[in-house]
Scaffold this motif. Structure first.
Motif, short mmCIF file in Angstrom:
data_model
loop_
_atom_site.label_atom_id
_atom_site.label_comp_id
_atom_site.label_asym_id
_atom_site.label_seq_id
_atom_site.Cartn_x
_atom_site.Cartn_y
_atom_site.Cartn_z
N ILE A 112 -66.22 -35.87 -55.89
CA ILE A 112 -67.52 -35.25 -56.10
C ILE A 112 -68.39 -36.26 -56.86
CG2 ILE A 112 -68.81 -33.44 -57.29
CD1 ILE A 112 -67.34 -32.31 -54.97
N VAL A 113 -69.57 -36.55 -56.32
CA VAL A 113 -70.52 -37.48 -56.94
C VAL A 113 -71.74 -36.69 -57.38
CG1 VAL A 113 -71.88 -39.56 -56.65
CG2 VAL A 113 -69.71 -39.32 -55.44
N GLU A 114 -72.11 -36.86 -58.64
CA GLU A 114 -73.20 -36.07 -59.19
C GLU A 114 -74.10 -36.93 -60.07
OE1 GLU A 114 -73.66 -31.79 -61.53
OE2 GLU A 114 -71.71 -32.77 -61.39
N GLN A 115 -75.38 -36.69 -59.97
CA GLN A 115 -76.34 -37.33 -60.86
C GLN A 115 -76.83 -36.29 -61.86
OE1 GLN A 115 -80.18 -38.51 -59.31
NE2 GLN A 115 -80.22 -40.33 -60.59
N SER A 116 -76.64 -36.57 -63.13
CA SER A 116 -77.11 -35.66 -64.18
C SER A 116 -77.50 -36.49 -65.39
CB SER A 116 -76.04 -34.64 -64.55
OG SER A 116 -74.88 -35.28 -65.06
N GLY A 117 -78.57 -36.07 -66.05
CA GLY A 117 -79.04 -36.80 -67.22
C GLY A 117 -79.40 -38.24 -66.92
N GLY A 118 -79.83 -38.51 -65.69
CA GLY A 118 -80.19 -39.87 -65.30
C GLY A 118 -79.02 -40.78 -65.04
N LYS A 119 -77.80 -40.25 -65.06
CA LYS A 119 -76.61 -41.06 -64.84
C LYS A 119 -75.80 -40.51 -63.67
CE LYS A 119 -76.06 -42.66 -69.61
NZ LYS A 119 -75.12 -42.78 -70.76
N TRP A 120 -75.03 -41.41 -63.04
CA TRP A 120 -74.17 -41.03 -61.94
C TRP A 120 -72.74 -40.86 -62.44
CZ3 TRP A 120 -75.94 -39.77 -57.20
CH2 TRP A 120 -77.26 -40.14 -56.90
N HIS A 121 -72.08 -39.84 -61.90
CA HIS A 121 -70.71 -39.55 -62.26
C HIS A 121 -69.88 -39.36 -61.00
CE1 HIS A 121 -72.20 -38.72 -66.36
NE2 HIS A 121 -73.20 -38.12 -65.74
N VAL A 122 -68.71 -39.98 -60.95
CA VAL A 122 -67.79 -39.81 -59.83
C VAL A 122 -66.52 -39.14 -60.35
CG1 VAL A 122 -66.42 -40.96 -58.05
CG2 VAL A 122 -68.68 -41.86 -58.66
N ASN A 123 -66.22 -37.99 -59.80
CA ASN A 123 -65.03 -37.24 -60.19
C ASN A 123 -64.04 -37.23 -59.03
OD1 ASN A 123 -66.08 -36.22 -62.81
ND2 ASN A 123 -67.57 -35.20 -61.49
N LEU A 124 -62.92 -37.91 -59.21
CA LEU A 124 -61.89 -37.96 -58.19
C LEU A 124 -61.08 -36.67 -58.22
CD1 LEU A 124 -60.62 -41.62 -58.72
CD2 LEU A 124 -62.31 -40.80 -57.05
N ALA A 125 -60.76 -36.15 -57.04
CA ALA A 125 -60.05 -34.87 -56.96
C ALA A 125 -58.84 -35.00 -56.03
CB ALA A 125 -60.97 -33.77 -56.44
N GLN A 126 -57.80 -34.27 -56.35
CA GLN A 126 -56.64 -34.13 -55.48
C GLN A 126 -56.41 -32.66 -55.22
OE1 GLN A 126 -53.33 -36.31 -57.27
NE2 GLN A 126 -53.79 -38.01 -55.91
N VAL A 127 -56.06 -32.33 -53.97
CA VAL A 127 -55.90 -30.94 -53.55
C VAL A 127 -54.54 -30.77 -52.89
CG1 VAL A 127 -56.87 -29.06 -52.19
CG2 VAL A 127 -58.39 -30.81 -53.15
N ALA A 128 -53.74 -29.85 -53.40
CA ALA A 128 -52.46 -29.55 -52.77
C ALA A 128 -52.69 -28.78 -51.47
CB ALA A 128 -51.60 -28.73 -53.72
#
Length: 244
Positions: free
Chosen positions: A200-216
């Protein structure tokens, strides 16, 4: 902006189902798909039917290109089985996809690097079938001169996020359909996981964040399908995770 990024489904519809269900929980505005959609011994046609109904930005990967451009008379039995399953609309859809794309004037999509769908970006070959983590200099050398804030790539099946000195983010979400270990450093060889991966890639507060996820998901069912379709190596990888 909040988007989901997935890559390297490789015909694993069971894994794709689980990832799409997880994505639904996050309220994303778009799905970005980095290619290698169908090449694999699980369920290529069902994967194609699932993707056909999605609102997403998709590009081709190297195996997509092989399926479209290859001399099908030279394919082995398992590859011919995949092509036969994809006749009609799925192959036409593949042919309509670009090699790279840009979303929201901010996120660059490539399968390998921006210049090649076969070049590993965040991991590099280290000889004798081994891989190593790319240096920051090697990562930066693949970027175009005029940069966007975020670049995403697939191809290695290894999830990784790299932030360069100027703040540019380059990341790999990992593989939906044939996962590898999360990182390619020596310690992670002991952390194999058969889970499906995305980001999931999100822009908040003027910054970019990448959250890696794993799904069973029911990876043992996927493993059984691979075995039934004559690919014992895939069956092992899907059952326990993949080690290079």
């Amino acid at each position: 902006m909040k988007v989901a990024v997935l890559s390297d489904i490789h015909g694993n519809a069971l894994a794709l189902e689980a990832v799409l269900a997880d994505i639904d929980r996050h309220g994303v505005e778009k799905i970005l798909n980095l290619g290698d959609h169908f090449a694999g011994p699980v369920e290529p046609r069902r994967t194609a039917d699932m993707l056909a109904g999605l609102d997403m930005v998709a590009i081709t990967g190297n195996t997509d290109r092989y399926l479209m451009e290859g001399d099908h008379d030279d394919l082995d039995e398992s590859e011919r089985w995949i092509v036969d399953k994809l006749k009609g609309a799925p192959m036409a859809w593949l042919g309509s996809l670009p090699a790279t794309a840009v979303y929201g004037d901010a996120i660059f999509l490539s399968h390998g690097t921006p210049r090649s769908d076969e070049t590993y970006w965040l991991d590099r070959k280290a000889g004798k079938g081994r891989m190593r983590v790319a240096t920051l200099g090697e990562v930066e050398a693949e970027l175009p001169r005029e940069r966007l804030p975020v670049y995403c790539c697939g191809h290695t099946h290894v999830a990784r996020v790299v932030t360069l000195d100027d703040g540019t983010i380059v990341f790999n979400p990992g593989s939906v359909g044939r996962p590898s270990f999360t990182m390619s450093d020596p310690e992670s060889a002991a952390r194999l996981s058969p889970a499906a991966a995305y980001a999931i890639v999100e822009q908040s507060g003027g910054k970019w964040h990448v959250n890696l996820a794993q799904v069973a998901y029911d990876n043992m069912a996927a493993s059984a399908l691979a075995q039934a379709h004559g690919k014992a190596n895939w069956a092992v990888d899907l059952a326990r995770g993949r080690q290079r």
